[in-house]
Design an enzyme around this catalytic site. Structure first.
Site, PDB file in Angstrom:
ATOM      1  N   GLY A 140     -17.241   7.029 -24.744  1.00  0.00           N
ATOM      2  CA  GLY A 140     -17.407   5.656 -25.220  1.00  0.00           C
ATOM      3  C   GLY A 140     -17.841   5.607 -26.681  1.00  0.00           C
ATOM      4  N   GLU A 152     -14.236  12.641 -20.870  1.00  0.00           N
ATOM      5  CA  GLU A 152     -14.407  12.022 -19.551  1.00  0.00           C
ATOM      6  C   GLU A 152     -13.790  12.852 -18.425  1.00  0.00           C
ATOM      7  OE1 GLU A 152     -13.474  10.430 -22.321  1.00  0.00           O
ATOM      8  OE2 GLU A 152     -14.463   8.480 -22.448  1.00  0.00           O
ATOM      9  N   ALA A 156     -20.833   6.796 -22.854  1.00  0.00           N
ATOM     10  CA  ALA A 156     -21.514   5.906 -21.926  1.00  0.00           C
ATOM     11  C   ALA A 156     -22.665   6.686 -21.292  1.00  0.00           C
ATOM     12  CB  ALA A 156     -20.532   5.447 -20.858  1.00  0.00           C
ATOM     13  N   GLU A 176     -14.719   5.824 -28.544  1.00  0.00           N
ATOM     14  CA  GLU A 176     -14.001   4.555 -28.327  1.00  0.00           C
ATOM     15  C   GLU A 176     -14.624   3.437 -29.169  1.00  0.00           C
ATOM     16  OE1 GLU A 176     -14.473   4.993 -24.022  1.00  0.00           O
ATOM     17  OE2 GLU A 176     -12.311   4.723 -23.835  1.00  0.00           O
TER      18      GLU A 176
HETATM   19  N1  CO8 Z   1     -25.470   9.932 -21.064  1.00  0.00           N
HETATM   20  C1  CO8 Z   1     -26.772  10.101 -20.763  1.00  0.00           C
HETATM   21  N2  CO8 Z   1     -27.540  11.019 -21.359  1.00  0.00           N
HETATM   22  C2  CO8 Z   1     -26.966  11.804 -22.289  1.00  0.00           C
HETATM   23  C3  CO8 Z   1     -25.613  11.679 -22.644  1.00  0.00           C
HETATM   24  C4  CO8 Z   1     -24.840  10.684 -21.998  1.00  0.00           C
HETATM   25  N3  CO8 Z   1     -23.558  10.457 -22.300  1.00  0.00           N
HETATM   26  N4  CO8 Z   1     -25.334  12.602 -23.589  1.00  0.00           N
HETATM   27  C5  CO8 Z   1     -26.477  13.285 -23.809  1.00  0.00           C
HETATM   28  N5  CO8 Z   1     -27.459  12.791 -23.030  1.00  0.00           N
HETATM   29  C6  CO8 Z   1     -28.861  13.260 -22.953  1.00  0.00           C
HETATM   30  C7  CO8 Z   1     -28.951  14.586 -22.249  1.00  0.00           C
HETATM   31  O1  CO8 Z   1     -28.955  14.390 -20.840  1.00  0.00           O
HETATM   32  C8  CO8 Z   1     -30.268  15.117 -22.769  1.00  0.00           C
HETATM   33  O2  CO8 Z   1     -31.306  14.473 -22.099  1.00  0.00           O
HETATM   34  P1  CO8 Z   1     -32.550  15.368 -21.497  1.00  0.00           P
HETATM   35  O3  CO8 Z   1     -33.169  15.950 -22.733  1.00  0.00           O
HETATM   36  O4  CO8 Z   1     -33.375  14.343 -20.804  1.00  0.00           O
HETATM   37  O5  CO8 Z   1     -31.926  16.387 -20.621  1.00  0.00           O
HETATM   38  C9  CO8 Z   1     -30.284  14.603 -24.218  1.00  0.00           C
HETATM   39  O6  CO8 Z   1     -29.346  13.521 -24.257  1.00  0.00           O
HETATM   40  C10 CO8 Z   1     -29.852  15.634 -25.235  1.00  0.00           C
HETATM   41  O7  CO8 Z   1     -28.599  16.148 -24.821  1.00  0.00           O
HETATM   42  P2  CO8 Z   1     -28.292  17.708 -24.690  1.00  0.00           P
HETATM   43  O8  CO8 Z   1     -29.526  18.456 -24.353  1.00  0.00           O
HETATM   44  O9  CO8 Z   1     -27.120  17.859 -23.771  1.00  0.00           O
HETATM   45  O10 CO8 Z   1     -27.876  18.038 -26.213  1.00  0.00           O
HETATM   46  P3  CO8 Z   1     -26.922  19.190 -26.718  1.00  0.00           P
HETATM   47  O11 CO8 Z   1     -27.051  19.189 -28.214  1.00  0.00           O
HETATM   48  O12 CO8 Z   1     -27.151  20.458 -25.983  1.00  0.00           O
HETATM   49  O13 CO8 Z   1     -25.431  18.709 -26.318  1.00  0.00           O
HETATM   50  C11 CO8 Z   1     -23.646  17.088 -26.165  1.00  0.00           C
HETATM   51  C12 CO8 Z   1     -24.886  17.572 -26.945  1.00  0.00           C
HETATM   52  C13 CO8 Z   1     -22.515  18.130 -26.307  1.00  0.00           C
HETATM   53  C14 CO8 Z   1     -23.216  15.787 -26.800  1.00  0.00           C
HETATM   54  C15 CO8 Z   1     -23.995  16.906 -24.652  1.00  0.00           C
HETATM   55  O14 CO8 Z   1     -25.179  16.119 -24.567  1.00  0.00           O
HETATM   56  C16 CO8 Z   1     -22.917  16.205 -23.867  1.00  0.00           C
HETATM   57  O15 CO8 Z   1     -21.911  16.820 -23.511  1.00  0.00           O
HETATM   58  N6  CO8 Z   1     -23.133  14.919 -23.535  1.00  0.00           N
HETATM   59  C17 CO8 Z   1     -22.240  14.165 -22.694  1.00  0.00           C
HETATM   60  C18 CO8 Z   1     -20.996  13.749 -23.446  1.00  0.00           C
HETATM   61  C19 CO8 Z   1     -20.053  13.006 -22.535  1.00  0.00           C
HETATM   62  O16 CO8 Z   1     -19.577  13.508 -21.533  1.00  0.00           O
HETATM   63  N7  CO8 Z   1     -19.721  11.763 -22.909  1.00  0.00           N
HETATM   64  C20 CO8 Z   1     -18.784  10.930 -22.176  1.00  0.00           C
HETATM   65  C21 CO8 Z   1     -19.499  10.064 -21.219  1.00  0.00           C
HETATM   66  S1  CO8 Z   1     -18.382   9.143 -20.184  1.00  0.00           S
HETATM   67  C22 CO8 Z   1     -17.896   7.858 -21.147  1.00  0.00           C
HETATM   68  O17 CO8 Z   1     -18.299   7.698 -22.255  1.00  0.00           O
HETATM   69  C23 CO8 Z   1     -16.932   6.916 -20.509  1.00  0.00           C
HETATM   70  C24 CO8 Z   1     -16.767   5.685 -21.337  1.00  0.00           C
HETATM   71  C25 CO8 Z   1     -16.132   4.636 -20.515  1.00  0.00           C
HETATM   72  C26 CO8 Z   1     -16.657   3.283 -20.923  1.00  0.00           C
HETATM   73  C27 CO8 Z   1     -16.261   2.244 -19.983  1.00  0.00           C
HETATM   74  C28 CO8 Z   1     -17.022   0.967 -20.283  1.00  0.00           C
HETATM   75  C29 CO8 Z   1     -16.273  -0.272 -19.999  1.00  0.00           C
END
Ligand code: CO8
Length: 259
Positions: free
Chosen positions: A110, A133, A66, A113
């Site tokens: 997500g 999460e 998400a 999921e």
């Molecule tokens: N949301 C927003 N932006 C994101 C997300 C995200 N989930 N993931 C990555 N990005 C963005 C980063 O902020 C970055 O943006 P910027 O260049 O502007 O800083 C860009 O994407 C590239 O990301 P990274 O520089 O971090 O790339 P890396 O290769 O270094 O790392 C990762 C990749 C490991 C995937 C890292 O980006 C990461 O950990 N991302 C977050 C993953 C995460 O925590 N996901 C879970 C989110 S919570 C969720 O999904 C709850 C679901 C519940 C749903 C309920 C609905 C009903």
């Protein structure tokens, strides 16, 4: 111009392909993207020329979860009263045509999921799955605790959900989260081949097969077997059953019509 801002949508024969496309955020699932997925799924679902679908992601992610920027300012009263975006997130669970997730890279939160809401998952050797999460102070909110536990069992689900660790494609295959793993450059072609194969079978049998397998997660063994038998019987009322069995006996390819 495409009607979608966060998706690429195309067809290959009888296969509809939906590619999540938010390169600036690793295809993080924001409201726009999930609303567009709902619209694209509904359009393919209504199209008689489409028999199966593929959901995939552009670049190095399937979807990195998400959208954390969109979620961060939300309060309890907002997410609770709005039933936080459930309406646009759950369309995948309502489609009656099969959907294969082609997981090319990160499928986190997500994103994982979403992949689990599809009917089966094919992965690239570079795929990574996780429910991180817990690191954000929350828990999976779109079925992760339930589907992952049913699909891979309690020990692995607890490990992934409590530690937030990512697993690679090889481990995902070993624990039964994914059905097939391919080198990255072969993932889409192989997924399209499988989707095309499914799409060319009798549409009613395909729909019944999907509905019956999904029933296994909702009911007891004896009720599930009864449900299966009734749909099995029902398929003897279709032209495709006559054609499929006649074609076998006449040693020719069946020509299914979806009737
Ligand atoms: N949301 C927003 N932006 C994101 C997300 C995200 N989930 N993931 C990555 N990005 C963005 C980063 O902020 C970055 O943006 P910027 O260049 O502007 O800083 C860009 O994407 C590239 O990301 P990274 O520089 O971090 O790339 P890396 O290769 O270094 O790392 C990762 C990749 C490991 C995937 C890292 O980006 C990461 O950990 N991302 C977050 C993953 C995460 O925590 N996901 C879970 C989110 S919570 C969720 O999904 C709850 C679901 C519940 C749903 C309920 C609905 C009903």
């Amino acid at each position: 111009m495409s009607e979608y801002q966060c998706l690429k949508v195309e067809t290959r024969g009888r296969v509809g392909i939906i590619t999540m496309y938010r390169p600036e955020a690793l295809n993080a699932l924001n409201n726009q993207l999930t609303s567009e997925i709902t619209a694209a799924l509904r359009a393919f679902e209504a199209d008689p020329d489409i028999g199966a679908m593929i959901l995939t992601g552009d670049g190095k992610a399937f979807a990195a979860g998400a959208d954390i920027k969109e979620m961060q300012p939300k309060t309890f009263s907002v997410v609770y009263s709005e039933e936080f975006i459930t309406a646009t997130w759950e369309e995948l669970t309502r489609t009656r045509k099969p959907v294969i997730a082609a997981v090319n890279g990160f499928a986190l939160g997500g994103g994982c999921e979403f992949a689990m809401m599809c009917d089966t998952i094919f992965a690239s050797e570079k795929a990574k799955f996780g429910q991180p999460e817990i690191k954000l102070g929350v828990i999976p909110g779109s079925g992760g605790t339930q589907r992952l536990t049913r699909f891979v069992g309690k020990a692995v689900a607890m490990d992934m959900i409590l530690t937030g660790r990512m697993i690679d494609a090889e481990e995902a295959l070993r624990i039964g989260l994914v059905a097939r793993v391919y080198p990255p450059e072969q993932l889409m072609e192989e997924t399209i081949k499988a989707a095309e194969q499914i799409a060319n079978y009798g549409a009613l049998a395909v729909m019944a097969a999907k509905e019956t397998v999904n029933r296994a997660y909702e009911t007891t063994m004896s009720e599930g077997v009864r449900f299966e038998r009734r749909l099995f019987h029902g398929l003897f009322g279709t032209a495709d059953q006559q054609e499929g069995m006649a074609a076998f006996l006449e040693k020719r390819e069946a020509k299914f019509t979806g009737r």
